[in-house]
Design a protein around this motif. Structure first.
Motif, PDB file in Angstrom:
ATOM      1  N   ILE A 260      13.755   7.254  -7.840  1.00 19.78           N
ATOM      2  CA  ILE A 260      13.173   7.890  -6.665  1.00 19.78           C
ATOM      3  C   ILE A 260      12.112   7.025  -5.981  1.00 19.78           C
ATOM      4  N   VAL A 261      11.387   6.210  -6.756  1.00 12.53           N
ATOM      5  CA  VAL A 261      10.323   5.400  -6.138  1.00 12.53           C
ATOM      6  C   VAL A 261      10.852   4.504  -5.009  1.00 12.53           C
ATOM      7  N   PRO A 262      11.889   3.689  -5.263  1.00 13.52           N
ATOM      8  CA  PRO A 262      12.383   2.868  -4.149  1.00 13.52           C
ATOM      9  C   PRO A 262      12.980   3.727  -3.033  1.00 13.52           C
ATOM     10  N   PHE A 263      13.577   4.835  -3.431  1.00 10.26           N
ATOM     11  CA  PHE A 263      14.198   5.746  -2.489  1.00 10.26           C
ATOM     12  C   PHE A 263      13.163   6.336  -1.545  1.00 10.26           C
ATOM     13  N   TRP A 264      11.989   6.556  -2.059  1.00 15.22           N
ATOM     14  CA  TRP A 264      10.925   7.196  -1.301  1.00 15.22           C
ATOM     15  C   TRP A 264      10.170   6.204  -0.430  1.00 15.22           C
ATOM     16  N   THR A 265      10.381   4.935  -0.715  1.00 21.09           N
ATOM     17  CA  THR A 265       9.718   3.907   0.076  1.00 21.09           C
ATOM     18  C   THR A 265      10.304   3.900   1.476  1.00 21.09           C
ATOM     19  N   ASN A 266       9.455   3.687   2.450  1.00 17.96           N
ATOM     20  CA  ASN A 266       9.891   3.753   3.842  1.00 17.96           C
ATOM     21  C   ASN A 266      11.160   2.951   4.104  1.00 17.96           C
ATOM     22  N   PHE A 267      12.054   3.612   4.827  1.00 14.98           N
ATOM     23  CA  PHE A 267      13.357   3.073   5.190  1.00 14.98           C
ATOM     24  C   PHE A 267      13.283   1.656   5.784  1.00 14.98           C
TER      25      PHE A 267
ATOM     26  N   PRO B 244       2.509  11.978 -10.731  1.00 17.26           N
ATOM     27  CA  PRO B 244       2.045  13.237 -11.336  1.00 17.26           C
ATOM     28  C   PRO B 244       3.136  14.301 -11.362  1.00 17.26           C
ATOM     29  N   ALA B 245       4.138  14.162 -10.497  1.00 15.10           N
ATOM     30  CA  ALA B 245       5.196  15.164 -10.420  1.00 15.10           C
ATOM     31  C   ALA B 245       6.305  14.895 -11.427  1.00 15.10           C
ATOM     32  N   ARG B 246       6.121  13.878 -12.263  1.00 15.61           N
ATOM     33  CA  ARG B 246       7.110  13.482 -13.247  1.00 15.61           C
ATOM     34  C   ARG B 246       7.550  14.665 -14.114  1.00 15.61           C
ATOM     35  N   ASN B 247       6.547  15.479 -14.506  1.00 21.70           N
ATOM     36  CA  ASN B 247       6.872  16.592 -15.391  1.00 21.70           C
ATOM     37  C   ASN B 247       7.737  17.633 -14.712  1.00 21.70           C
ATOM     38  N   PHE B 248       7.537  17.769 -13.383  1.00 21.72           N
ATOM     39  CA  PHE B 248       8.401  18.685 -12.652  1.00 21.72           C
ATOM     40  C   PHE B 248       9.817  18.125 -12.639  1.00 21.72           C
ATOM     41  N   LEU B 249       9.907  16.807 -12.538  1.00 20.68           N
ATOM     42  CA  LEU B 249      11.219  16.165 -12.597  1.00 20.68           C
ATOM     43  C   LEU B 249      11.877  16.506 -13.916  1.00 20.68           C
ATOM     44  N   LYS B 250      11.069  16.430 -14.962  1.00 20.88           N
ATOM     45  CA  LYS B 250      11.586  16.702 -16.303  1.00 20.88           C
ATOM     46  C   LYS B 250      12.038  18.150 -16.399  1.00 20.88           C
ATOM     47  N   ALA B 251      11.215  19.058 -15.886  1.00 20.69           N
ATOM     48  CA  ALA B 251      11.553  20.480 -15.917  1.00 20.69           C
ATOM     49  C   ALA B 251      12.856  20.700 -15.165  1.00 20.69           C
ATOM     50  N   TYR B 252      12.972  20.020 -14.030  1.00 17.63           N
ATOM     51  CA  TYR B 252      14.177  20.145 -13.224  1.00 17.63           C
ATOM     52  C   TYR B 252      15.374  19.575 -13.977  1.00 17.63           C
ATOM     53  N   ALA B 253      15.138  18.403 -14.576  1.00 14.98           N
ATOM     54  CA  ALA B 253      16.222  17.736 -15.295  1.00 14.98           C
ATOM     55  C   ALA B 253      16.689  18.590 -16.476  1.00 14.98           C
TER      56      ALA B 253
ATOM     57  N   VAL C 239       0.837  -1.202   0.000  1.00 20.24           N
ATOM     58  CA  VAL C 239       0.000   0.000   0.000  1.00 20.24           C
ATOM     59  C   VAL C 239       0.872   1.253   0.000  1.00 20.24           C
ATOM     60  N   MET C 240       1.953   1.221   0.815  1.00 18.77           N
ATOM     61  CA  MET C 240       2.813   2.401   0.903  1.00 18.77           C
ATOM     62  C   MET C 240       3.578   2.651  -0.397  1.00 18.77           C
ATOM     63  N   VAL C 241       4.063   1.571  -1.025  1.00 20.27           N
ATOM     64  CA  VAL C 241       4.773   1.744  -2.297  1.00 20.27           C
ATOM     65  C   VAL C 241       3.820   2.295  -3.354  1.00 20.27           C
ATOM     66  N   ALA C 242       2.607   1.732  -3.387  1.00 20.61           N
ATOM     67  CA  ALA C 242       1.620   2.220  -4.349  1.00 20.61           C
ATOM     68  C   ALA C 242       1.331   3.698  -4.089  1.00 20.61           C
ATOM     69  N   GLY C 243       1.202   4.056  -2.818  1.00 22.83           N
ATOM     70  CA  GLY C 243       0.967   5.457  -2.453  1.00 22.83           C
ATOM     71  C   GLY C 243       2.099   6.352  -2.936  1.00 22.83           C
ATOM     72  N   THR C 244       3.341   5.861  -2.751  1.00 21.42           N
ATOM     73  CA  THR C 244       4.515   6.627  -3.193  1.00 21.42           C
ATOM     74  C   THR C 244       4.447   6.890  -4.688  1.00 21.42           C
ATOM     75  N   VAL C 245       4.162   5.816  -5.437  1.00 21.56           N
ATOM     76  CA  VAL C 245       4.098   5.946  -6.896  1.00 21.56           C
ATOM     77  C   VAL C 245       3.021   6.958  -7.283  1.00 21.56           C
TER      78      VAL C 245
END
Lengths: 301, 299
Positions: free
Chosen positions: B102-109, A290-299, A279-285
């Motif tokens: 970043i996805v694995p990095f962001w996953t809880n420690f 949605p912030a992918r484009n900001f990553l791109k802008a940053y990159a 659940v937490m990994v899915a939440g992270t993703v």
């Protein structure tokens, strides 16, 4: 035009090979724009090697998460696969009161400590960026040291300190500890933002008769908002993540989610934690995607 | 002339960090020069006992192991992260490639550590796999040794090294490499003599961001290492919470702090960089609003 650019590059390389540092490419004008550089990215053998390493690393980084995800649907408690089941998710959402209690504590601490750290850190950043005063160097160095000191030292010193002043370990001590390690991050992110804009805007505001409070709220605050927001979010993330420092300063009744997971791990592998992880990994993703484009802008920047 | 409001703005933070950061550290320094009291706490007598007991062979071997593990894990991490950062910087789809790191990095420690326990454990995925394939009938002990600790530490800290390396390699002007090749450098020479010196800042940041947290590691050796792979962080924690020898815990902490400080000083001297640059290189800065990359590092 291109020839001219290449000539600059030649000189820079000559200088480097002789051990003289060339001017940074952007300043010397020898650096082509980002699009031009993409054109140079010809596929050669060396590049393929680095790509291979990249994808191997991605596989390495994701493999454990994939295994957790798969096993969260296992119908038995042991390591062996026995069949598909949603039972651990049911257990997670319906039968894990303590876990959700810990989650609640984590949320309170994260929002509380991020708010306090954002307030203190942002104000200090404004202070040190615009003024000089006798303890400015102290503020600057004190905002850097906690970042590089190993967490165990911070945790142990706070534990000894709380014992010394007779403060009982609980939510309050966890909040104090989290605010302490969050402050430097907010301070640095807001400082970075303050460095970017033209200080004459502030002088203009003052010349036009704005008071200090008006300048702060109507000029500085809107301008530094991106820095403040990223400071706050970073602080929330760091607080939710922290295990080591919390481990030392938490008492009964102030178990955070990482502490709960820790105690579950100590009792061995638990499929409920698998389900929680999924659940937490899915939440992270879902949060980052949605912030992918900001990553791109940053990159691209 | 405007008044100097700087003191008012910075005052609360200065006060907070003095009370909750500087004072606790000062207590550690003071305790390290005192005698231990029987049930935790200290006796108010000046003593060098805690420092003298640092020289015991068990502690020295743990200190040596900590240095060794940190060194090896950092070397592996950097060697893997370098081509990775390069690959992301040269990719046409940087956003996607960053996202995947970043996805694995962001996953809880702790969940990431737990995942490795679920894989390497006696009833874990790997043993299960070996039995299914018929390669083994009994379980292999993958966990609770130094190798497992190094593997998991590399896993945990790879992103900390990849992100700063990516952000400096991305700023590098790649036409310099072509120019070097045109001037007769081999591929390797071009990389070593042109690329590496130009990304030194990011390289130093990456080393610091991996070595320091690994050197103070606590959770990883505790959970996947066991007693035989304990590191200094575990010894400090045990002395504080179990043995309750606070002066000894304080003197070990002093040692760790001095070494960390030394690393930071070397870092500052070699790269002439400020904390601000570190934040920018680490990718915490502009990214954090959207990706919230945590840093500082726990282990």
């Amino acid at each position: 035009m291109k020839k001219l650019r290449l000539h600059g590059a030649y000189r820079a390389v000559r200088a480097t090979l002789k051990g003289i540092r060339p001017l940074p490419p952007r300043i010397s004008g020898s650096g082509p724009p980002a699009t031009g550089r993409k054109g140079h990215a010809k596929r050669r053998r060396g590049i393929a090697v680095s790509d291979f390493v990249y994808w191997a690393v991605i596989a390495f980084l994701f493999a454990p998460l994939v295994v957790l995800f798969a096993y969260s649907f296992n119908s038995s408690k042991s390591g062996s696969w026995t069949g598909f089941s949603f039972m651990w998710y049911e257990r997670l959402f319906l039968g894990s009161g303590l876990l959700w209690n810990a989650f609640g504590n984590s949320a309170i601490i994260a929002l509380g400590s991020a708010s306090a750290a954002t307030l203190l850190g942002s104000l200090a950043a404004v202070g040190t960026s615009r003024y000089s005063f006798w303890y400015r160097p102290y503020v600057k160095s004190m905002s850097f040291i906690p970042m590089i000191l190993p967490e165990i030292i911070v945790g142990v010193s706070l534990l000894v300190f709380f014992a010394g002043v007779g403060l009982k370990l609980g939510l309050l001590t966890v909040w104090i500890a989290h605010t302490t390690f969050n402050i430097p991050f907010v301070y640095l992110l807001v400082s970075a933002r303050l460095e970017e804009f033209d200080p004459s805007i502030i002088e203009a505001a003052r010349d036009l008769g704005a008071t200090e409070v008006q300048t702060l709220l109507r000029i500085i605050l809107p301008i530094t908002m991106p820095g403040i927001a990223s400071g706050f979010l970073t602080a929330v993330t760091l607080s939710l993540e922290d295990f080591v420092i919390t481990f030392f300063v938490a008492g009964p009744g102030s178990t955070t989610l990482p502490l709960f997971i820790y105690s579950a791990i100590r009792f061995g592998v638990s499929p409920v934690i698998n389900a929680l992880s999924a659940v937490m990994v899915a939440g992270t993703v879902l949060l980052i995607y949605p912030a992918r484009n900001f990553l791109k802008a940053y990159a691209a920047h | 002339m405007t008044r100097n409001y700087g003191k008012i703005y910075a005052g609360p933070q200065a006060l907070w960090l003095t009370v909750f950061f500087a004072a606790p550290l000062a207590i550690i320094v003071a305790y390290s020069f005192m005698k231990r009291d029987l049930y935790g706490g200290v006796l108010p007598q000046a003593s060098l006992e805690a420092y003298r007991s640092l020289a015991n062979p068990t502690l020295l071997s743990v200190a040596w192991r900590t240095l060794w593990v940190s060194f090896i894990a950092t070397v592996f991490t950097i060697l893997i992260a370098l081509p990775c950062g390069y690959s992301i910087a040269r990719s046409g789809n940087q956003a996607m490639r960053l996202f995947l790191v970043i996805v694995p990095f962001w996953t809880n420690f702790l969940i990431r550590i737990y995942a490795w326990i679920a894989i390497l454990g006696n009833e874990g995925f790997l043993n299960d796999l070996l039995k299914i394939l018929g390669l083994r009938t009994n379980s292999v002990q993958f966990l609770y040794n130094q190798g497992a600790v190094i593997l998991v530490l590399v896993y945990m800290y790879l992103p900390y090294a990849i992100l700063p390396l990516f952000s400096t390699i991305d700023k590098f002007d790649f036409t310099l490499l072509e120019a070097a090749r045109d001037l007769g450098a081999t591929r390797m020479q071009a990389l070593m003599k042109v690329l590496i010196p130009n990304i030194r800042g990011g390289l130093v940041t990456a080393v610091l961001f991996t070595f320091i947290p690994i050197f103070g590691a606590y959770a990883v050796p505790l959970l996947v290492g066991g007693k035989d792979a304990y590191m200094l962080g575990n010894v400090i924690a045990d002395q504080v919470t179990k043995t309750r020898n606070w002066p000894l815990a304080s003197s070990i902490s002093m040692g760790v702090t001095v070494l960390t400080g030394l690393a930071a000083v070397i870092f500052a001297a070699t790269s002439r960089r400020t904390a601000q640059h570190v934040v920018e290189d680490s990718g915490i800065g502009p990214l954090s609003a959207t990706a919230g990359i945590p840093s500082g590092g726990q282990a």
